[in-house]
Design an enzyme around this catalytic site. Structure first.
Site, PDB file in Angstrom:
ATOM      1  CG  LEU A  38      -1.841   1.205   1.426  1.00  0.00           C
ATOM      2  CD1 LEU A  38      -3.171   0.765   2.045  1.00  0.00           C
ATOM      3  CD2 LEU A  38      -1.207   2.307   2.280  1.00  0.00           C
ATOM      4  CG  ASP A  41      -0.067  10.624   3.540  1.00  0.00           C
ATOM      5  OD1 ASP A  41      -1.017   9.946   3.156  1.00  0.00           O
ATOM      6  OD2 ASP A  41       0.017  11.112   4.669  1.00  0.00           O
ATOM      7  CD  GLN A  57       3.694   7.697   5.727  1.00  0.00           C
ATOM      8  OE1 GLN A  57       3.024   7.138   6.569  1.00  0.00           O
ATOM      9  NE2 GLN A  57       4.973   7.996   5.914  1.00  0.00           N
TER      10      GLN A  57
HETATM   11  C1  FRU Z   1      -2.692  10.845   5.980  1.00  0.00           C
HETATM   12  C2  FRU Z   1      -2.034  10.130   7.148  1.00  0.00           C
HETATM   13  C3  FRU Z   1      -1.098  11.023   7.902  1.00  0.00           C
HETATM   14  C4  FRU Z   1      -0.144  10.034   8.520  1.00  0.00           C
HETATM   15  C5  FRU Z   1      -0.038   8.998   7.447  1.00  0.00           C
HETATM   16  C6  FRU Z   1       0.149   7.605   7.943  1.00  0.00           C
HETATM   17  O1  FRU Z   1      -3.142   9.966   4.997  1.00  0.00           O
HETATM   18  O2  FRU Z   1      -3.031   9.599   8.015  1.00  0.00           O
HETATM   19  O3  FRU Z   1      -1.710  11.866   8.839  1.00  0.00           O
HETATM   20  O4  FRU Z   1       1.085  10.610   8.824  1.00  0.00           O
HETATM   21  O5  FRU Z   1      -1.230   9.056   6.690  1.00  0.00           O
HETATM   22  O6  FRU Z   1       0.412   6.708   6.888  1.00  0.00           O
END
Ligand code: FRU
Length: 469
Positions: A38, A41, A57
């Site tokens: 997955l 961000d 992410q």
């Molecule tokens: C936004 C979020 C952020 C966090 C990240 C975790 O999509 O929830 O606030 O840092 O994703 O993956």
């Protein structure tokens, strides 16, 4: 968990995912997507020494959220990307539940990452550490550890540091939730990226005339644009209205001016950055030639995410295309970064009434439409875009419920610029005045068909694919 253990598991996930990659109709030709697992961000977007760096992410282990890694790509031109060594692995006690979102700056000649170490406890509570990691000579990142713990007056939801330099000082905005469960953006200052002092709350729910505006604000980004300070933010918990705030969570912006010493930020109303079904957690940086560029995550963290069929292929979610931001009459305009034009192949034009327009192959294509009069277009028999003279409506069936769902833009439509890439569409209205993005999952080769009495001038290009190396 030990870093070496996490890396062995990551290698295993990549090896198992490799075999499944071949027969994948939804894998984008030129948008950024994760090898396996997955993606969410965009993080640490920065230009340094002739290259753009984009971190992301990433949960390599499954198509679910979890303890996030930071993946890393780089590019000289925003179009051709290569993999870089994985930047952050959640191995330390201050990031047990993920190296969460953050940003990058150049300090002492090296890219320096500022991110959130996310820690959850068995009783359901959590805390957050804002942490630093610095690039070493191998292009890997050495962790320097936490530089900021939870500030007093907030819950464990304090995250997503975006850092920038202004007048010889570092500044940081952080997303936060106060003890009354109201979403806020905090401003901090620092001389050295290590010691941070809080300047104040610059925006949030029940501040700046917004009224009740969400229980948590994530992923803030503050930057100057055409003499104003723009604050991008992602409020969670804003009630839906008839034609706006229709997604589970919003991603939008405020236009204002910031007094750095006092932290006073006077701003206008909130506007969504993208009116489509999938868009969240965008992040910006400056290009080499001074343009403000943005990548967004083409999804929303909600229950609909996990009904996307790419999961059968071992991955989920993509980035948006890189977009260039400008300000016109206090509204942020977005256009596809001009670098994307190098993907254009086989130019075709056509003019006439929509009812007689040819159907266009759009598996990976750009379509530019000058519009005079009402019409509608259908994409891959799944997605409808309708212009009725007053508003543009995008319609599809919700993948989870099967119910029809719609997104809207009101205005005076003159032009559409549409980018399609296997399983995503981004519709830019009137040269950037608004954007509507969506994923879709065609059966077979996707075509775009038209109907209606309106006169259209169509330009069509096939877009070349570019593999991430
Ligand atoms: C936004 C979020 C952020 C966090 C990240 C975790 O999509 O929830 O606030 O840092 O994703 O993956």
């Amino acid at each position: 968990m030990k870093e070496v253990h996490l890396l062995k598991r990551m290698a295993h996930a990549l090896m198992s995912g490799y075999a499944r990659k071949q027969e994948d109709p939804y894998r984008p030709d030129w948008h950024l997507s994760p090898c396996v697992g997955l993606l969410n961000d965009p993080n640490g977007f920065i230009h340094h020494n002739g290259r753009y760096h984009l971190f992301y992410q990433w949960n390599p282990f499954s198509c679910a959220h979890g303890a996030k890694f930071w993946g890393h790509w780089s590019s000289t031109d925003l179009v051709n990307w290569k993999h870089e060594p994985v930047a952050l692995v959640p191995s330390e006690s201050y990031e047990t539940h993920g190296c969460y979102s953050g940003s990058a700056v150049v300090d002492q000649g090296a890219i320096t990452l500022i991110y959130t170490g996310n820690v959850k406890y068995d009783d359901g509570s959590r805390t957050a550490f804002q942490c630093i990691a610095r690039e070493n000579t191998h292009g890997e990142y050495d962790k320097l550890g936490p530089v900021l713990t939870l500030p007093a007056g907030y819950t464990g939801h304090v995250r997503d540091p975006k850092v920038w330099r202004h007048d010889d000082r570092w500044y940081m905005v952080l997303g936060a939730q106060d003890l009354d469960r109201q979403g806020k953006v905090l401003l901090y200052g620092s001389a050295d990226l290590l010691a941070w002092e809080k300047i104040g709350e610059i925006a949030g729910s029940r501040l700046g005339g917004l009224g009740d505006f969400g229980y948590m604000w994530e992923c803030p980004d503050l930057f100057p644009l055409d003499g104003k300070e723009i604050l991008i933010c992602c409020p969670q918990g804003v009630p839906a209205e008839e034609e706006r705030y229709l997604n589970t969570f919003q991603a939008g912006y405020l236009v204002g001016s910031l007094h750095y010493e006092s932290g006073a930020y006077s701003h206008q109303g909130f506007h969504e950055l993208d009116l489509g079904f999938e868009f969240y957690a965008p992040q910006t940086t400056l290009s080499e030639d001074g343009r403000r560029l943005l990548f967004g995550w083409m999804s929303i963290p909600d229950e609909n995410e996990f009904f996307e069929p790419t999961i059968d292929h071992g991955w989920i979610h993509i980035m948006t295309c890189p977009r260039e931001l400008t300000l016109h009459n206090d509204r942020v305009y977005q256009r596809p970064a001009h670098e994307l034009q190098q993907l254009r192949r086989d130019h075709y034009t056509w003019h006439g009434a929509a009812n007689y327009a040819p159907s266009l192959p759009v598996q990976s294509a750009e379509v530019l439409i000058d519009v005079q009069g009402e019409f509608q277009l259908t994409l891959a028999s799944q997605l409808l875009l309708c212009w009725d003279g007053e508003r543009v409506t995008m319609s599809r069936r919700n993948r989870r419920t099967g119910e029809p769902e719609h997104r809207y833009w009101r205005g005076n439509l003159r032009q559409l610029q549409i980018l399609c890439d296997r399983s995503s569409i981004e519709v830019f209205i009137n040269d950037g005045e608004a954007v509507i993005s969506s994923r879709y999952f065609p059966e077979g080769e996707a075509t775009m068909t038209f109907s209606g009495s309106g006169l259209l001038t169509l330009q069509h290009w096939l877009l070349a694919s570019c593999v991430i190396e």
